[in-house]
Design an enzyme around this catalytic site. Structure first.
Site, mmCIF file in Angstrom:
data_model
loop_
_atom_site.group_PDB
_atom_site.id
_atom_site.type_symbol
_atom_site.label_atom_id
_atom_site.label_comp_id
_atom_site.label_asym_id
_atom_site.label_seq_id
_atom_site.Cartn_x
_atom_site.Cartn_y
_atom_site.Cartn_z
ATOM 1 N N ASP A 132 70.985 21.951 -24.367
ATOM 2 C CA ASP A 132 69.950 21.689 -25.375
ATOM 3 C C ASP A 132 68.686 22.514 -25.116
ATOM 4 O O ASP A 132 67.628 22.218 -25.673
ATOM 5 C CB ASP A 132 69.581 20.202 -25.382
ATOM 6 N N ASP A 280 72.174 5.414 -19.316
ATOM 7 C CA ASP A 280 73.141 5.135 -18.262
ATOM 8 C C ASP A 280 73.225 3.640 -17.951
ATOM 9 O O ASP A 280 74.310 3.066 -17.896
ATOM 10 C CB ASP A 280 72.806 5.933 -17.006
#
Length: 537
Positions: A132, A280
């Site tokens: 990205d 996460d």
């Protein structure tokens, strides 16, 4: 004045009770961790894939099929956390190694080289660099990919047409390109060992295991006092907390990197979702509520670089604290609606509310100063300052936990014992000061998370600094603003210096050590924040 004294005492005592209960729950994890020092777990190997694949249990029937393996050995590398690989390359399951990155010019080359060095059959793993980046990192990655493709590696640079959802979005979109049944994930600042897949994949022979997480090691732990204190804190999570939760049967956490997911586990948990800054932790909870478990390998280390600049460290803390609060707000209702036992729900709640401890430390510190000057009013009501001695249990718990993690743990047992003890005695008071000094900064992050205030995922810049000889010579990726929180930290340092003076003036030293550590902590955070702003100019 009496009502004010009682109000301040009530706030201060309430904060102490919360902190003490949290510490006692952590001490329970220490108890479970101690049980792991003499493991009885059966060693695992790739041969277990064959047995699991032929199992007739309802678990095996309801879970995705596991690739069969043949000609596997059963030797152990170190304890129960590793296994020998089979002789036949065709027996290895296919693994996709995902490297989600954003502007990592200084460290991405090091990571790609490390992953390409995996001693896993080259045709049984693919490398996907989920790029990205918006700077020259993209060109650097392209050159690396071309180099390794020419050497026969299955490696790709994947650039999304729309960079949405930050890291969670990159992982979500990257799943569409992944062919592996297992997904290994590494952040750019990691340098995994060549045998990483050999030591982790065999544990998926248990069909209930959805994630295998390894312990973070610290490449540049001895670089500065900042990195030493970070390591002291992280070692607790990657020893006492993770192993303690696993041995106690509680919910664990995938730490965003240096771990492997079963693809079916990601799907069962609802996939990567970008609505929190700690995707996460979010997916960890959802996948475990869906029936999978996380297996933690304390004996398998994954080296990584710690942030060496204070403002970068604070940005990392902001993301973790705010993301933890966002995840608690999102997942606590599901935890309490689940079929988990009451004890597991309590520990899961303490886990998700972990970042909230800074809020109570901040309030405890702020209210302790007026309490110091109001002791006369309270004494007239028969209150004794010896009452606070009962809260020493929390402090003793913290000392025991940090001592175990940094002196007695598996990761430290081979080191010189006396040197480790001496280092701990020196660093632990400084760690307490630094932690308390971060409480204003982290309290703001926590409150933003609970309020639902959205903010972008701010990456923690790393600069390939591994030894004390390395120097931070580039201002690239650093920001140079003096913000209100940093100014507040400076003011609070003066506030607690005044409290230390007040202790001697009133001849009441009940809080003098506490206030001294707060003054030192806030002062150090302020000093390094301002000092390191110069690096960004």
């Amino acid at each position: 004045m009496t009502l004010l004294a009682l109000f301040v005492l009530a706030i201060y005592t309430g904060c102490l009770i919360y902190i003490t209960l949290y510490c006692l729950l952590q001490f329970n994890l220490l108890y479970h961790y101690k049980q792991s020092l003499n493991p009885t777990e059966h060693p695992v190997s790739f041969d277990d894939f064959r047995t699991a694949g032929k199992g007739n249990s309802s678990d095996a029937a309801n879970k995705p099929a596991i690739p069969q393996a043949h000609n596997a050995g059963t030797a152990r590398y170190a304890g129960t956390d590793v296994a020998e690989a089979p002789a036949s390359a065709a027996c290895y399951p296919l693994v996709t190694v995902q490297l989600p990155i954003y502007n990592e010019y200084f460290v991405i080359g090091r990571l790609i080289d490390a992953v390409a060095a995996f001693d896993y059959p080259r045709d049984r793993f693919e490398i996907h660099i989920l790029d990205d980046s918006t700077d020259e990192t993209t060109a650097l990655v392209a050159a690396k990919v071309e180099e390794y493709q020419a050497r026969g590696f299955d490696i790709r640079q994947i650039i999304r047409p729309k960079r949405e959802g930050f890291k969670a979005g990159a992982l979500r979109d990257g799943m569409q390109e992944a062919r592996g049944e297992f997904i290994a994930i590494f952040d750019a600042d990691f340098v995994p060992e060549p045998d990483f897949l050999q030591k982790t994949i065999p544990h998926f022979a248990d069909p209930k295991v959805g994630v295998v997480q390894t312990r973070w090691e610290h490449i540049n732990q001895d670089y500065s006092i900042i990195t030493r204190l970070q390591a002291l804190q992280l070692n607790v999570h990657f020893t006492v907390e993770q192993v303690g939760r696993m041995n106690g049967g509680h919910l664990l956490q995938f730490n965003g990197t240096a771990g492997v997911w079963r693809r079916a586990t990601i799907e069962a948990g609802g996939g990567w979702q970008p609505d929190t800054l700690t995707e996460d932790l979010d997916l960890s909870i959802r996948s475990q509520l869906a029936g999978y478990k996380i297996h933690y390998l304390e004996k398998v280390g994954s080296p990584a670089e710690l942030p060496v600049e204070m403002n970068s460290f604070k940005s990392q803390q902001h993301r973790w604290m705010k993301g933890g609060a966002e995840t608690a707000r999102k997942m606590l209702p599901d935890v309490w609606k689940s079929t988990l036992s009451f004890g597991h729900k309590v520990h899961a709640t303490a886990h998700l509310l972990g970042s909230t401890i800074f809020l109570f430390v901040f309030l405890c510190g702020v209210f302790s100063v007026p309490l110091l000057f109001l002791f006369g009013e309270l004494a007239a009501l028969g209150f004794s300052k010896n009452f606070f001695a009962i809260f020493l249990a929390g402090l003793l718990s913290v000392i025991g936990i940090y001592y175990t993690a940094n002196v007695q743990s598996v990761a430290n047992k081979e080191k010189n014992f006396l040197r480790s003890v001496g280092k701990f005695i020196l660093l632990f008071p400084l760690f307490l000061a630094l932690s308390m000094g971060l409480s204003l900064h982290n309290t703001v992050a926590v409150l933003q998370g609970y309020r639902g205030k959205k903010s972008p995922f701010v990456r923690t810049p790393k600069f390939n600094i591994s030894t004390i000889k390395d120097r931070l010579t580039s201002s690239k990726y650093l920001t140079g603003r003096l913000n209100a929180i940093t100014i507040g930290e400076g003011i609070l340092s003066l506030y607690f210096c005044f409290a230390v003076w007040g202790a001697f003036y009133l001849q009441n030293t009940t809080f003098v050590v506490f206030h001294g550590l707060l003054a030192l902590g806030y002062g150090a955070i302020f000093f390094y924040s301002v000092k390191h702003l110069r690096l960004a100019r």
